[in-house]
Design a protein around this motif. Sequence first.
Motif, PDB file in Angstrom:
ATOM      1  N   HIS A 174      23.245  21.314  27.995  1.00 59.99           N
ATOM      2  CA  HIS A 174      22.575  20.025  28.198  1.00 59.99           C
ATOM      3  C   HIS A 174      23.592  18.882  28.195  1.00 59.99           C
ATOM      4  CE1 HIS A 174      19.136  17.122  27.480  1.00 59.99           C
ATOM      5  NE2 HIS A 174      20.163  16.409  27.019  1.00 59.99           N
ATOM      6  N   HIS A 213      25.047  16.025  31.146  1.00 56.07           N
ATOM      7  CA  HIS A 213      25.309  14.582  31.057  1.00 56.07           C
ATOM      8  C   HIS A 213      26.750  14.281  31.478  1.00 56.07           C
ATOM      9  CE1 HIS A 213      21.530  13.457  29.365  1.00 56.07           C
ATOM     10  NE2 HIS A 213      21.713  14.023  28.181  1.00 56.07           N
ATOM     11  N   HIS A 237      17.212  11.658  31.677  1.00 56.42           N
ATOM     12  CA  HIS A 237      16.621  12.943  31.341  1.00 56.42           C
ATOM     13  C   HIS A 237      15.503  13.299  32.323  1.00 56.42           C
ATOM     14  CE1 HIS A 237      18.370  12.210  27.220  1.00 56.42           C
ATOM     15  NE2 HIS A 237      18.738  13.453  27.473  1.00 56.42           N
TER      16      HIS A 237
HETATM   17 ZN   LIG Z   1      20.343  14.384  26.701  1.00 58.69          ZN
END
Ligand SMILES: [Zn+2]
Length: 299
Positions: free
Chosen positions: A251, A255, A262
């Motif tokens: 995750h 980014h 998101h």
């Molecule tokens: Zn995040």
Amino acid sequence: MKKIIVLFICSVVVFGPIAEPANAQNRKLPRAGFPVLASPNNGNPSSSNDSGASSPWPNSLPSSYGMHLSPGLDRNRNAPIEHYNPGEPEQNMALVRWEKKSMPLLIWISPGYKLPDIPLSELKKTRVDFVTNLLQNADSFAGITPAPGWTPAINDQVAAGIEQWRQFENEGLFNFAFTDDPHNAHICVFFTDVFRDGNAPGGIAIGGNTCAQMYPISLAHSMNIHQKPVIIELSTLVNNTPQKMIGASAHEFGHALGIKAHSPYRSDLMYEDRVVDSLSEADKATIRWLYHQQPAFVL
Ligand SMILES: [Zn+2]
């Protein structure tokens, strides 16, 4: 919840990282913080320079902190797989990603290093500069020790999470490699046992955090910018199983690749309160889409 830093240095404006809520959900992940090095401000540059004449980088000013919670959406099973918007919410969803010339992205996973404990709100506006400054020193990480709970096996889990993005190398979107030298890394990974907040007596259940500085593409092309590393931090306490650490790493690396916003969907890895540990078809569609767009900002 968001936090903005604005800097006026040598006619440059910097918007600071975004903070996320410190709530009690175990799976809570923060939005990545991406300070923005923006273009000259209205032709009216500030003459102030509180970063000191010897520093090529601007300092940060205080930032604000706001709460943002999402209930999460479930997709209609019959709906076609489409990308979600990966843009930067603080910049009208402007797109952010690495350029081909930065490849391969070099990733340094520290041997468990825990950076100094500071409140989350402070961390998000100072981490990139803090690490950048550390890396200027010959003994960069002297005195810095592994985070409680870290073991060498955890670095394999972090790498496994990052490797989930390897599949896109075949499509020419980007490529990356791991390095043993943090000084040439584009992305550095650190650890903490638990993220702390100013008002919390103990810790807060955030699994990871990513901070980066991004640059308007026109500025990046016209100036010789001192690129600062993207900083990922992962919690050994929240990510207390290999699967959780793999998911959190994947995750946060999303980014770091430039997926700023998101996903609103619970079935996606990039959902804010991550409930899955691997890329969904929508995550894949999103990174493909992003890396085929002209970005407004580059990392
Ligand atoms: Zn995040």
